[in-house]
Design a protein around this motif. Sequence first.
Motif, PDB file in Angstrom:
ATOM      1  N   ARG A  50      94.586 129.822 -16.888  1.00 47.01           N
ATOM      2  CA  ARG A  50      94.738 128.571 -17.380  1.00 47.01           C
ATOM      3  C   ARG A  50      95.835 127.744 -16.888  1.00 47.01           C
ATOM      4  O   ARG A  50      95.895 126.628 -16.585  1.00 47.01           O
ATOM      5  N   THR A  51      96.993 128.294 -17.071  1.00 46.12           N
ATOM      6  CA  THR A  51      98.288 127.532 -16.762  1.00 46.12           C
ATOM      7  C   THR A  51      98.379 127.406 -15.303  1.00 46.12           C
ATOM      8  O   THR A  51      98.657 126.459 -14.798  1.00 46.12           O
ATOM      9  N   ARG A  52      97.991 128.428 -14.682  1.00 50.57           N
ATOM     10  CA  ARG A  52      97.884 128.419 -13.236  1.00 50.57           C
ATOM     11  C   ARG A  52      97.095 127.312 -12.647  1.00 50.57           C
ATOM     12  O   ARG A  52      97.319 126.629 -11.750  1.00 50.57           O
ATOM     13  N   MET A  53      95.971 127.169 -13.142  1.00 51.44           N
ATOM     14  CA  MET A  53      94.481 126.380 -12.875  1.00 51.44           C
ATOM     15  C   MET A  53      95.418 124.892 -13.256  1.00 51.44           C
ATOM     16  O   MET A  53      95.157 124.054 -12.288  1.00 51.44           O
ATOM     17  N   GLU A  54      96.038 124.572 -14.333  1.00 52.20           N
ATOM     18  CA  GLU A  54      96.583 123.314 -14.483  1.00 52.20           C
ATOM     19  C   GLU A  54      97.570 122.947 -13.478  1.00 52.20           C
ATOM     20  O   GLU A  54      97.674 121.921 -13.220  1.00 52.20           O
ATOM     21  N   ARG A  55      98.488 123.830 -13.178  1.00 46.76           N
ATOM     22  CA  ARG A  55      99.505 123.459 -12.167  1.00 46.76           C
ATOM     23  C   ARG A  55      98.782 123.259 -10.724  1.00 46.76           C
ATOM     24  O   ARG A  55      99.258 122.361 -10.172  1.00 46.76           O
ATOM     25  N   GLU A  56      97.755 123.947 -10.411  1.00 50.20           N
ATOM     26  CA  GLU A  56      97.049 123.633  -9.117  1.00 50.20           C
ATOM     27  C   GLU A  56      96.477 122.406  -9.172  1.00 50.20           C
ATOM     28  O   GLU A  56      96.555 121.733  -8.146  1.00 50.20           O
ATOM     29  N   LEU A  57      95.754 121.981 -10.272  1.00 53.31           N
ATOM     30  CA  LEU A  57      95.209 120.669 -10.356  1.00 53.31           C
ATOM     31  C   LEU A  57      96.387 119.735 -10.238  1.00 53.31           C
ATOM     32  O   LEU A  57      95.853 118.601  -9.459  1.00 53.31           O
ATOM     33  N   LYS A  58      97.260 119.749 -11.120  1.00 54.27           N
ATOM     34  CA  LYS A  58      98.522 118.687 -10.916  1.00 54.27           C
ATOM     35  C   LYS A  58      98.943 118.821  -9.247  1.00 54.27           C
ATOM     36  O   LYS A  58      99.185 117.495  -8.672  1.00 54.27           O
ATOM     37  N   LYS A  59      98.977 119.855  -8.758  1.00 53.81           N
ATOM     38  CA  LYS A  59      99.672 119.726  -7.474  1.00 53.81           C
ATOM     39  C   LYS A  59      98.739 119.122  -6.547  1.00 53.81           C
ATOM     40  O   LYS A  59      99.146 118.244  -5.540  1.00 53.81           O
ATOM     41  N   ALA A  60      97.315 119.483  -6.531  1.00 57.41           N
ATOM     42  CA  ALA A  60      96.412 118.685  -5.872  1.00 57.41           C
ATOM     43  C   ALA A  60      96.297 117.130  -5.995  1.00 57.41           C
ATOM     44  O   ALA A  60      95.981 116.378  -5.019  1.00 57.41           O
ATOM     45  N   GLY A  61      96.562 116.795  -7.247  1.00 58.43           N
ATOM     46  CA  GLY A  61      96.220 115.373  -7.552  1.00 58.43           C
ATOM     47  C   GLY A  61      97.388 114.924  -6.924  1.00 58.43           C
ATOM     48  O   GLY A  61      97.258 113.533  -6.359  1.00 58.43           O
ATOM     49  N   ASN A  62      98.682 115.150  -7.037  1.00 52.72           N
ATOM     50  CA  ASN A  62      99.993 114.751  -6.438  1.00 52.72           C
ATOM     51  C   ASN A  62      99.834 114.726  -4.812  1.00 52.72           C
ATOM     52  O   ASN A  62     100.030 113.664  -4.310  1.00 52.72           O
ATOM     53  N   GLU A  63      99.015 115.694  -4.143  1.00 55.26           N
ATOM     54  CA  GLU A  63      98.783 115.796  -2.744  1.00 55.26           C
ATOM     55  C   GLU A  63      97.863 114.404  -2.405  1.00 55.26           C
ATOM     56  O   GLU A  63      98.073 113.808  -1.396  1.00 55.26           O
ATOM     57  N   ALA A  64      96.863 114.406  -3.228  1.00 51.56           N
ATOM     58  CA  ALA A  64      95.830 113.450  -3.018  1.00 51.56           C
ATOM     59  C   ALA A  64      96.218 111.928  -3.241  1.00 51.56           C
ATOM     60  O   ALA A  64      95.857 111.139  -2.228  1.00 51.56           O
ATOM     61  N   ARG A  65      97.101 111.811  -4.172  1.00 55.58           N
ATOM     62  CA  ARG A  65      97.904 110.390  -4.418  1.00 55.58           C
ATOM     63  C   ARG A  65      98.669 110.252  -3.148  1.00 55.58           C
ATOM     64  O   ARG A  65      98.921 109.049  -2.616  1.00 55.58           O
ATOM     65  N   ASP A  66      99.590 111.360  -2.926  1.00 57.67           N
ATOM     66  CA  ASP A  66     100.351 111.099  -1.641  1.00 57.67           C
ATOM     67  C   ASP A  66      99.703 110.483  -0.318  1.00 57.67           C
ATOM     68  O   ASP A  66     100.270 109.848   0.324  1.00 57.67           O
ATOM     69  N   THR A  67      98.493 111.072  -0.045  1.00 57.69           N
ATOM     70  CA  THR A  67      98.009 111.035   1.244  1.00 57.69           C
ATOM     71  C   THR A  67      96.853 109.620   1.193  1.00 57.69           C
ATOM     72  O   THR A  67      96.539 109.271   2.182  1.00 57.69           O
ATOM     73  N   GLY A  68      96.750 109.207   0.086  1.00 53.46           N
ATOM     74  CA  GLY A  68      95.765 108.185  -0.086  1.00 53.46           C
ATOM     75  C   GLY A  68      94.511 108.235  -0.406  1.00 53.46           C
ATOM     76  O   GLY A  68      93.591 107.510  -0.216  1.00 53.46           O
ATOM     77  N   TYR A  69      94.067 109.523  -0.681  1.00 61.74           N
ATOM     78  CA  TYR A  69      92.532 109.860  -0.747  1.00 61.74           C
ATOM     79  C   TYR A  69      92.208 109.794  -2.150  1.00 61.74           C
ATOM     80  O   TYR A  69      92.534 110.045  -2.925  1.00 61.74           O
TER      81      TYR A  69
END
Length: 69
Positions: A50-69
């Motif tokens: 669960r902790t690993r999933m939360e980190r990956e979701l947070k990382k994916a959210g940050n990447e999506a925000r940075d790229t503008g998607y």
Amino acid sequence: MKSSTFHLIFIGFLALAGYSLGWAIRQNSIIGMVSSGISLSAGACFLYLRTRMERELKKAGNEARDTGY
């Protein structure tokens, strides 16, 4: 489900599994020790995943925000 509610339920589960492990050791019950140990290790594995999933979701959210998607 709110995070605090989840934490309370999960801590309660681990406390009960630990208590049952202690009781099984006290009663010299091999089956009880094995099943309690499995419950504790499954809880720890779930918490890790669960902790690993939360980190990956947070990382994916940050990447999506940075790229503008």
